[in-house]
Design a protein around this motif. Structure first.
Motif, mmCIF file in Angstrom:
data_model
loop_
_atom_site.group_PDB
_atom_site.id
_atom_site.type_symbol
_atom_site.label_atom_id
_atom_site.label_comp_id
_atom_site.label_asym_id
_atom_site.label_seq_id
_atom_site.Cartn_x
_atom_site.Cartn_y
_atom_site.Cartn_z
ATOM 1 N N UNK A 181 40.698 124.785 8.983
ATOM 2 C CA UNK A 181 40.995 124.770 10.601
ATOM 3 C C UNK A 181 42.216 125.388 11.167
ATOM 4 N N UNK A 182 42.890 125.229 9.993
ATOM 5 C CA UNK A 182 44.332 125.593 10.702
ATOM 6 C C UNK A 182 44.598 126.799 11.246
ATOM 7 N N UNK A 183 43.923 127.723 10.577
ATOM 8 C CA UNK A 183 43.814 129.508 10.964
ATOM 9 C C UNK A 183 43.110 129.799 11.910
ATOM 10 N N UNK A 184 42.006 129.069 12.312
ATOM 11 C CA UNK A 184 41.138 128.969 13.221
ATOM 12 C C UNK A 184 41.802 128.415 14.726
ATOM 13 N N UNK A 185 41.994 127.577 14.479
ATOM 14 C CA UNK A 185 43.213 126.421 15.527
ATOM 15 C C UNK A 185 43.669 127.601 16.083
ATOM 16 N N UNK A 186 44.655 128.281 15.008
ATOM 17 C CA UNK A 186 45.249 129.547 15.160
ATOM 18 C C UNK A 186 44.949 130.583 16.565
ATOM 19 N N UNK A 187 43.921 131.146 16.352
ATOM 20 C CA UNK A 187 43.270 131.884 17.323
ATOM 21 C C UNK A 187 42.516 131.759 17.953
ATOM 22 N N UNK A 188 41.803 130.497 17.650
ATOM 23 C CA UNK A 188 41.241 129.717 19.030
ATOM 24 C C UNK A 188 42.307 129.813 20.256
ATOM 25 N N UNK A 189 43.701 129.580 20.261
ATOM 26 C CA UNK A 189 44.972 129.235 20.860
ATOM 27 C C UNK A 189 45.148 130.839 21.827
ATOM 28 N N UNK A 190 45.044 131.610 20.201
ATOM 29 C CA UNK A 190 44.908 132.831 21.282
ATOM 30 C C UNK A 190 44.328 133.198 22.203
ATOM 31 N N UNK A 191 42.988 132.676 21.851
ATOM 32 C CA UNK A 191 42.075 133.210 23.083
ATOM 33 C C UNK A 191 41.689 132.296 24.128
ATOM 34 N N UNK A 192 41.967 130.978 24.576
ATOM 35 C CA UNK A 192 42.681 130.660 25.620
ATOM 36 C C UNK A 192 44.108 130.979 25.913
ATOM 37 N N UNK A 193 45.211 131.018 25.763
ATOM 38 C CA UNK A 193 46.240 131.660 26.324
ATOM 39 C C UNK A 193 45.527 132.974 26.734
ATOM 40 N N UNK A 194 44.861 133.715 26.344
ATOM 41 C CA UNK A 194 44.360 135.560 26.892
ATOM 42 C C UNK A 194 45.200 135.532 27.992
ATOM 43 N N UNK A 195 45.813 136.791 28.366
ATOM 44 C CA UNK A 195 46.836 137.218 29.408
ATOM 45 C C UNK A 195 45.427 138.285 29.852
ATOM 46 N N UNK A 196 44.479 138.774 28.534
ATOM 47 C CA UNK A 196 43.423 139.493 29.098
ATOM 48 C C UNK A 196 42.079 138.807 29.218
ATOM 49 N N UNK A 197 41.056 138.440 29.760
ATOM 50 C CA UNK A 197 40.143 137.652 28.791
ATOM 51 C C UNK A 197 38.871 138.573 28.881
ATOM 52 N N UNK A 198 38.503 138.192 27.922
ATOM 53 C CA UNK A 198 36.656 139.000 27.823
ATOM 54 C C UNK A 198 36.225 139.095 28.686
ATOM 55 N N UNK A 199 36.476 138.539 30.161
ATOM 56 C CA UNK A 199 35.859 138.812 31.162
ATOM 57 C C UNK A 199 36.419 139.968 31.899
ATOM 58 N N UNK A 200 37.267 140.605 31.732
ATOM 59 C CA UNK A 200 38.286 141.678 32.304
ATOM 60 C C UNK A 200 38.497 142.446 31.710
ATOM 61 N N UNK A 201 38.192 142.646 30.158
ATOM 62 C CA UNK A 201 38.535 143.952 29.165
ATOM 63 C C UNK A 201 38.419 145.229 30.019
ATOM 64 N N UNK A 202 37.369 145.717 30.368
ATOM 65 C CA UNK A 202 36.311 146.619 30.941
ATOM 66 C C UNK A 202 37.155 146.757 32.395
ATOM 67 N N UNK A 203 38.424 146.005 33.205
ATOM 68 C CA UNK A 203 38.744 146.439 34.633
ATOM 69 C C UNK A 203 39.856 146.727 33.843
ATOM 70 N N UNK A 204 40.651 145.827 32.923
ATOM 71 C CA UNK A 204 41.499 146.283 31.702
ATOM 72 C C UNK A 204 41.789 147.876 31.724
ATOM 73 N N UNK A 205 40.950 148.075 31.057
ATOM 74 C CA UNK A 205 40.355 149.610 30.303
ATOM 75 C C UNK A 205 40.067 150.872 31.414
ATOM 76 N N UNK A 206 39.860 149.692 32.280
ATOM 77 C CA UNK A 206 40.194 150.998 33.422
ATOM 78 C C UNK A 206 41.348 152.023 34.130
ATOM 79 N N UNK A 207 42.046 150.114 34.313
ATOM 80 C CA UNK A 207 43.017 150.851 35.332
ATOM 81 C C UNK A 207 43.966 151.218 33.886
ATOM 82 N N UNK A 208 44.123 151.649 32.470
ATOM 83 C CA UNK A 208 44.935 152.191 31.550
ATOM 84 C C UNK A 208 44.267 153.853 31.851
#
Length: 264
Positions: free
Chosen positions: A233-260
């Motif tokens: 549970x502790x490691x899961x909370x750590x991962x979920x924090x990474x997702x909540x604080x993501x600089x590029x959320x999953x929906x925006x990944x395609x646009x980010x790759x297109x910029x690269x």
């Protein structure tokens, strides 16, 4: 007694009491709880924990076995297809898989990138491993599990620029790889979601969380595998924090790759 393949008479002999004592314990007709020595001897003879016999724990294993199972160190070979990791995926099929890879996930790489990366280490076995990696991607497509992957932003930036770990990888291979990643992320969404976190604000060691069953931290030559509920549970909370604080959320990944790609 049934699990241990024994009966009341044999158990009584093992723990040094009359058969009537065991009979009373099983029937629940005794006026008093057994003393500590009888409980301890029963636990030893049956291979379970005294707490479980007394109804104080839902885990029948002995305390030593619980500790041993809660934390393990296993070998992590330098290979494209790690059978141990795949076995853990099979065990957790149907549960959500959370993943912070040490680099770009192998199952999402092109054959050319895999060949560049692994042939110097694996030699002629790399081709077989690459084929197996593609089979694992197909297995993931049909799996009942959802996959959530969190990568540091610098990983894709370094890949696009051909710096650091990816120095020497030709630009056309990097472009094809980014296009493949962009395509797979769109095709497999939302069952596979990839987000990027800013490593200047957050840090994560490479890890995989197999639903509620297990969390595994990758050290390089070994895995640290945790099965006890609190650590998972502790490691899961750590991962979920990474997702909540993501600089590029999953929906925006395609646009980010297109910029690269455009910058390349």
């Amino acid at each position: 007694m049934a699990q241990a393949g024994t009966n009341q008479s044999a158990l009584a002999r093992d723990i040094g009491v009359d058969r009537s004592t065991v009979s009373q314990l099983v029937s629940g007709s005794g006026a008093r709880l057994p003393n500590g020595q009888v409980v301890a001897e029963c636990a030893r003879a049956l291979g379970v924990s005294a707490d479980w016999l007394l109804g104080l724990s839902d885990r029948p294993e002995s305390a030593a076995r619980i500790v041993a199972n809660a934390f393990r160190i296993t070998e992590a070979p330098r290979a494209l297809v790690d059978q141990q990791i795949f076995d853990w995926h099979l065990e957790a099929d149907g549960y959500k898989i959370r993943y912070v890879p040490p680099a770009l996930p192998d199952m999402l790489k092109t054959r050319e990138v895999l060949d560049w990366e692994y042939t110097p280490h694996l030699g002629r076995t790399a081709e077989q491993a690459i084929n197996a990696s593609e089979e694992r991607l197909e297995w993931m497509r049909d799996s009942a599990s959802d996959y959530e992957i969190s990568l540091p932003m610098f990983e894709l930036a370094s890949f696009a620029g051909g710096t650091g770990y990816y120095a020497g990888l030709p630009r056309d291979l990097r472009q094809a790889q980014l296009a493949r990643l962009q395509r797979l992320a769109a095709q497999l969404y939302p069952r596979m979601r990839i987000c990027l976190f800013d490593a200047r604000r957050l840090y994560s060691a490479p890890l995989t969380i197999f639903g509620p069953l297990q969390a595994v931290i990758y050290l390089g030559s070994n895995y640290l595998a945790f099965r006890d509920t609190e650590r998972v549970r502790a490691i899961t909370r750590h991962f979920d924090h990474l997702v909540r604080e993501a600089a590029v959320p999953a929906r925006a990944l395609g646009d980010h790759i297109e910029t690269l790609l455009q910058e390349m």
